[in-house]
Design a protein around this motif. Structure first.
Motif, PDB file in Angstrom:
ATOM      1  N   ALA A 163       0.696  -1.232  -0.027  1.00 26.98           N
ATOM      2  CA  ALA A 163      -0.046  -0.138  -0.015  1.00 26.98           C
ATOM      3  C   ALA A 163       0.740   1.188  -0.005  1.00 26.98           C
ATOM      4  O   ALA A 163       0.398   2.128  -0.691  1.00 26.98           O
ATOM      5  CB  ALA A 163      -1.019   0.043   1.221  1.00 26.98           C
ATOM      6  N   ARG A 166       2.855   1.920  -3.302  1.00 31.20           N
ATOM      7  CA  ARG A 166       1.858   2.338  -4.488  1.00 31.20           C
ATOM      8  C   ARG A 166       1.308   3.687  -4.337  1.00 31.20           C
ATOM      9  O   ARG A 166       0.551   4.161  -5.272  1.00 31.20           O
ATOM     10  CB  ARG A 166       0.715   1.391  -4.815  1.00 31.20           C
ATOM     11  N   LEU A 168      -0.266   5.069  -1.455  1.00 30.84           N
ATOM     12  CA  LEU A 168      -1.166   5.531  -0.415  1.00 30.84           C
ATOM     13  C   LEU A 168      -0.480   6.524   0.687  1.00 30.84           C
ATOM     14  O   LEU A 168       0.427   6.136   1.172  1.00 30.84           O
ATOM     15  CB  LEU A 168      -1.825   4.329   0.247  1.00 30.84           C
ATOM     16  N   LYS A 169      -1.061   7.694   0.761  1.00 32.61           N
ATOM     17  CA  LYS A 169      -0.161   8.597   1.757  1.00 32.61           C
ATOM     18  C   LYS A 169      -0.376   8.282   3.445  1.00 32.61           C
ATOM     19  O   LYS A 169       0.316   8.392   4.015  1.00 32.61           O
ATOM     20  CB  LYS A 169      -0.851  10.108   1.311  1.00 32.61           C
ATOM     21  N   ASN A 170      -1.614   7.905   3.669  1.00 38.14           N
ATOM     22  CA  ASN A 170      -2.006   7.830   5.112  1.00 38.14           C
ATOM     23  C   ASN A 170      -3.139   6.916   5.308  1.00 38.14           C
ATOM     24  O   ASN A 170      -3.826   6.516   4.519  1.00 38.14           O
ATOM     25  CB  ASN A 170      -2.436   9.178   5.857  1.00 38.14           C
ATOM     26  N   ALA A 171      -3.117   6.009   6.400  1.00 33.57           N
ATOM     27  CA  ALA A 171      -4.189   5.195   6.814  1.00 33.57           C
ATOM     28  C   ALA A 171      -4.458   5.072   8.371  1.00 33.57           C
ATOM     29  O   ALA A 171      -3.802   5.671   9.236  1.00 33.57           O
ATOM     30  CB  ALA A 171      -3.581   3.872   6.417  1.00 33.57           C
ATOM     31  N   GLY A 197       4.417   5.636   4.237  1.00 38.61           N
ATOM     32  CA  GLY A 197       3.084   6.038   4.543  1.00 38.61           C
ATOM     33  C   GLY A 197       2.966   6.447   6.104  1.00 38.61           C
ATOM     34  O   GLY A 197       3.943   6.388   6.842  1.00 38.61           O
ATOM     35  N   LYS A 225      -6.884   8.576   3.962  1.00 39.29           N
ATOM     36  CA  LYS A 225      -6.897   7.823   2.710  1.00 39.29           C
ATOM     37  C   LYS A 225      -7.206   6.549   2.428  1.00 39.29           C
ATOM     38  O   LYS A 225      -7.584   5.790   1.605  1.00 39.29           O
ATOM     39  CB  LYS A 225      -5.635   8.115   1.806  1.00 39.29           C
ATOM     40  N   GLY A 226      -6.893   5.666   3.558  1.00 31.18           N
ATOM     41  CA  GLY A 226      -6.990   4.281   3.679  1.00 31.18           C
ATOM     42  C   GLY A 226      -7.384   3.771   5.186  1.00 31.18           C
ATOM     43  O   GLY A 226      -7.093   4.423   5.928  1.00 31.18           O
ATOM     44  N   GLU A 255      -9.397   3.535   0.480  1.00 32.00           N
ATOM     45  CA  GLU A 255      -9.166   2.004   0.445  1.00 32.00           C
ATOM     46  C   GLU A 255      -9.169   1.446   1.682  1.00 32.00           C
ATOM     47  O   GLU A 255      -8.609   1.557   2.861  1.00 32.00           O
ATOM     48  CB  GLU A 255      -7.455   2.046  -0.039  1.00 32.00           C
TER      49      GLU A 255
END
Length: 396
Positions: A163, A166, A168-171, A197, A225-226, A255
């Motif tokens: 993740a 590819r 994805l900036k934050n989760a 991330g 973002k995720g 996501e």
């Protein structure tokens, strides 16, 4: 009370003596006409269906090989541990070794039970094959243990790395507050952060939790973002899917990621189209596109009238490994011969190529990144990436 405690101590001492004697006897008599395998699983209770899938995998492998392993007859002795019950798991393992004279211990869908039986495996010098329990430390507890399933870090650190790489900036991470959930949280966060991330928040949820609405709303308020999720399979997956839909979180826009259980066949049937877009890391799904898996699914459905799942392939591959180890050992059943034969073993599974790490005795396999899509009117996990030859990062 003192008399009762003394009695329990005497029983424990007697069992330990019997185990030690059994270990010595096995060294003297290591080649037999019939292989005895003690299978410890929760055949009753809330984990009965996953157990049925593991047991079906065992049955199918034996049927396809004329009920023989390495040309020898097989006697399966099944024991029901009922659920998460380490004391009972240990007692059953002791009885299988000392009273039933098994050559191999197998099964173990739940980590606490596997850890308890590991003590018996180590003391009695009995080869032990773990067909599901996935907490990273399991194989450290006995030098005679191998695992053919997966580990929680193996899947979730890989997912976090994928993740992050590819873009994805934050989760935000949401996990059930128990061993596997905590392992998953740490693994995903490690892989995600190392890949660039940022974790904007996290929550650990109660194990018995029927309503995820408040937890999901808290995540939504942070506008990540995720979202990474690790919850037990079964009834919790559709409940979580419902909470996502009610709070307006669309996996096709944010996501939503997790471990394979949250989108297994039964969870998808319960969640419906709300599951479309969910991304998971897994090592097996019945839709995996390979000739070997197509044949496996066809045979499994013909025999049991249902699709196999990752529990099924754990039982099936566990028997395959035992078969290979017996062949390589020349039929010897002592633990040193069998574990020596299992180390470095490799073969093609319905899930893809797998091997046993000779140093850790743990599974090495491809991790598949899957996305839920509707194909020909049904919801399925479509493989969108694969990371080959992944070792458990806990001991890498």
């Amino acid at each position: 009370m003192r008399r009762i405690l003394l009695g329990a101590g005497a029983v424990a001492a007697s069992l330990s003596a019997a185990i030690a004697a059994h270990a010595q006897d096995r060294i003297k008599d290591t080649i037999k006409d019939t292989i005895k395998i003690g299978v410890i699983l929760p055949y009753s209770g809330q984990f009965a269906d996953p157990t049925a899938q593991i047991d079906n995998g065992i049955k199918l492998y034996l049927k396809q090989h004329s009920d023989k392993l390495a040309g020898k007859s097989v006697e399966l002795i099944r024991k029901d541990v009922g659920g998460i019950n380490p004391p009972v798991a240990k007692r059953l393992a002791q009885e299988l070794v000392t009273r039933d004279g098994v050559d191999i211990l197998a099964g173990f869908s739940l980590t606490p039970n596997a850890l308890a039986a590991a003590d018996v495996s180590a003391e009695a010098k009995t080869f032990m094959v773990v067909m599901n329990a996935a907490t990273a430390i399991v194989t450290t507890k006995s030098p005679y243990m191998v695992r053919v399933s997966f580990t929680v870090p193996q899947l979730n650190q890989t997912l976090g790395t994928w993740a992050g790489k590819r873009g994805l900036k934050n989760a935000y991470t949401m996990v059930t507050d128990y061993g596997p959930g905590i392992d998953a949280e740490a693994a995903f966060q490690k892989g995600f952060k190392e890949a660039g991330g940022d974790i904007v928040g996290s929550v650990r949820m109660a194990v018995q939790n029927p309503d995820f609405s408040a937890y999901v709303q808290r995540a939504k308020d942070l506008e990540p973002k995720g979202i990474f999720i690790m919850i037990p399979g079964g009834a919790q997956s559709p409940a979580f899917g419902k909470a996502l839909a009610e709070r307006g979180i669309d996996p096709q826009k944010i996501e939503v990621m997790g471990q394979l259980e949250i989108t297994d066949e039964h969870a998808l049937a319960s969640m419906g189209d709300a599951a479309i877009g969910i991304i998971t890391a897994g090592h097996y799904d019945y839709t995996h596109p390979s000739k070997l898996n197509e044949a496996f699914v066809k045979a499994y459905k013909a025999e049991f009238d249902r699709n196999p799942d990752f529990f099924s392939v754990g039982g099936y591959d566990g028997m395959h490994l035992i078969d290979m180890a017996l062949q390589k050992s020349g039929g010897k059943t002592d633990a040193d011969s069998l574990v020596g034969a299992a180390k470095g073993a490799s073969f093609e599974s319905p899930r893809g190529p797998i091997s046993i790490d000779p140093e850790t005795r743990d599974i090495v396999q491809t991790v598949y990144i899957r996305k839920v899509e509707k194909v020909d009117g049904r919801l399925v996990n479509v493989e969108i990436a694969e990371i080959p030859a992944v070792k458990d990062p806990y001991r890498r």
